[in-house]
Design an enzyme around this catalytic site. Structure first.
Site, mmCIF file in Angstrom:
data_model
loop_
_atom_site.group_PDB
_atom_site.id
_atom_site.type_symbol
_atom_site.label_atom_id
_atom_site.label_comp_id
_atom_site.label_asym_id
_atom_site.label_seq_id
_atom_site.Cartn_x
_atom_site.Cartn_y
_atom_site.Cartn_z
ATOM 1 N N CYS A 123 21.850 -23.610 -0.636
ATOM 2 C CA CYS A 123 23.241 -23.704 -1.054
ATOM 3 C C CYS A 123 23.979 -22.137 -0.298
ATOM 4 C CB CYS A 123 23.743 -23.729 -2.208
ATOM 5 S SG CYS A 123 23.023 -25.395 -2.799
ATOM 6 N N HIS A 256 30.706 -21.262 -3.025
ATOM 7 C CA HIS A 256 29.994 -22.494 -3.005
ATOM 8 C C HIS A 256 30.226 -23.422 -4.105
ATOM 9 C CE1 HIS A 256 26.873 -25.168 -2.850
ATOM 10 N NE2 HIS A 256 25.802 -24.754 -4.056
ATOM 11 N N ASN A 286 28.332 -31.318 -4.686
ATOM 12 C CA ASN A 286 27.809 -30.130 -4.193
ATOM 13 C C ASN A 286 26.935 -30.684 -2.671
ATOM 14 O OD1 ASN A 286 26.063 -28.068 -3.528
ATOM 15 N ND2 ASN A 286 25.205 -27.893 -5.709
#
Ligand code: UT7
Length: 329
Positions: A123, A256, A286
């Site tokens: 990520c 993020h 996500n």
């Protein structure tokens, strides 16, 4: 030779979400058939996620990357043949090798022999890619770069594990960075601590022609949560300090997009009003390395992010890895 007045500047952005939008209720219905209970209420309350997009089974990460890249090239208004560096941040590549970046170079029909490679920092991948590409441009080694964050995380989700399968989605975001005497990427900070492998990993690997071990994503959500809130504030402040800036000079925070609770916490800790944070987690879930460039492109296209504004990006993910960049858009 590095030139002190050489920067890398964002020329254009693009993104792509596969059309299949899956709501929390869709997932709850799917899991209920397997005797697993979840609900829209739980997912929204714990994560801020309402829906995510899943790629169709025959669509690969490089397919998503291609459309995001084409849109970024169009918005930058450049000839693709001038792109001398392609970096794709992904943890869900089409193949073990070659890299998604090489596949993308071919799909874009770029024939100039420029460099192409993937970055695997989960990520934090996009933050890692921006810092790396900025250094390669500032050194004079490359002039025009395409950076893409692209993922098909749906492929590594265990739909028998409600603690992870409701969190992630697929998508791609892209930027064109080009050498300029104006900033640009002002400063970056990157970190990793490999001792945290076990709290977030996909440990499966190819051995003897088969996948050995679990190829599903495993996460200790609470451990990741605690680590994330701690390192995100620190790395954001580190990047700002390197840029000689204070948090109040940040026009837009693009964290993020993993969990609205983590994002809001960092925003509060930096003393920024929540309205200055770009939030796409509700509709995208996500998307790992794709989440920051997706959010950037959405906010550029809807007119919130304007030329000359200061954008702070920051990411944290498996590895453990974390990083941030201050970008004058
Ligand atoms: O992108 C990389 C970085 N990743 C992240 O940043 C993720 C970080 N972690 C998180 O975002 C959160 O920890 C989660 C969203 C994963 C979980 O939220 P939480 O508030 O930490 O929940 P929890 O793990 O403490 O679980 C609370 C309860 C548990 O039940 P008990 O033990 O209290 O009875 C879970 O079993 O919620 C249960 N639960 C669920 N219930 C309904 C876990 N998943 C679900 C679900 N639906 N999908």
């Amino acid at each position: 030779m590095a030139q002190s007045n050489l920067y890398s500047r964002v020329l254009g952005t693009g993104s792509y979400l596969p059309p299949n939008r899956v709501t929390n209720q869709d997932l709850a219905d799917r899991l209920a058939k397997q005797g697993i209970e979840t609900s829209d209420e739980w997912i929204v309350a714990r994560t801020g996620i309402h829906a995510r997009h899943f790629a169709d089974p025959d669509v690969t990460t490089s397919d998503l990357a291609l459309i995001a890249a084409q849109r970024a090239i169009e918005s930058a208004d450049i000839d693709p043949q001038t792109i001398d560096l392609i970096v794709v941040a992904t943890s869900t590549p089409d193949f073990v090798f070659p890299s998604v970046a090489c596949l993308l170079q071919d799909k874009l029909q770029i024939k100039n022999g420029g460099a192409a490679f993937d970055i695997q920092a989960v990520c934090s991948g996009f933050a890692y890619a921006v810092a790396t590409v900025d250094a390669l441009i500032r050194s004079g080694q490359h002039r025009t770069a395409l950076i893409v964050g692209a993922e098909t995380f749906s492929r590594i989700l265990d739909f028998n594990d409600r603690t992870t399968c409701v969190l992630f989605g697929d998508g791609a975001g892209a930027v064109i960075l080009q050498a300029s005497d104006e900033p640009g990427v002002v400063a970056s900070a990157l970190h990793a601590d490999g001792s945290y492998t076990n709290i977030l990993c996909t440990p499966g690997h190819v051995n003897g022609g088969i996948v050995a071990g679990s190829a599903f994503l495993h996460m200790d959500g609470q451990a990741v949560f605690k680590l994330a809130v701690n390192v995100l504030e620190k790395v954001a402040l580190e990047a700002l300090e390197k840029a000689n800036m204070s948090p109040d000079q940040v026009d837009w925070l693009i964290p993020h997009q993993a969990n609205i609770r983590i994002m809001s916490h960092t925003c509060r800790k930096l003393g920024l009003p929540q309205e200055r944070m770009i939030v796409t987690v509700g509709e995208h879930g996500n998307t790992s390395a794709a989440s920051i460039p997706l959010a950037l492109d959405f906010a550029v296209r809807d007119g919130r992010i304007k030329r000359g504004q200061n954008v702070l990006i920051e990411g944290v993910g498996g590895g453990f890895t974390w990083g941030a960049s201050v970008i004058r858009y």
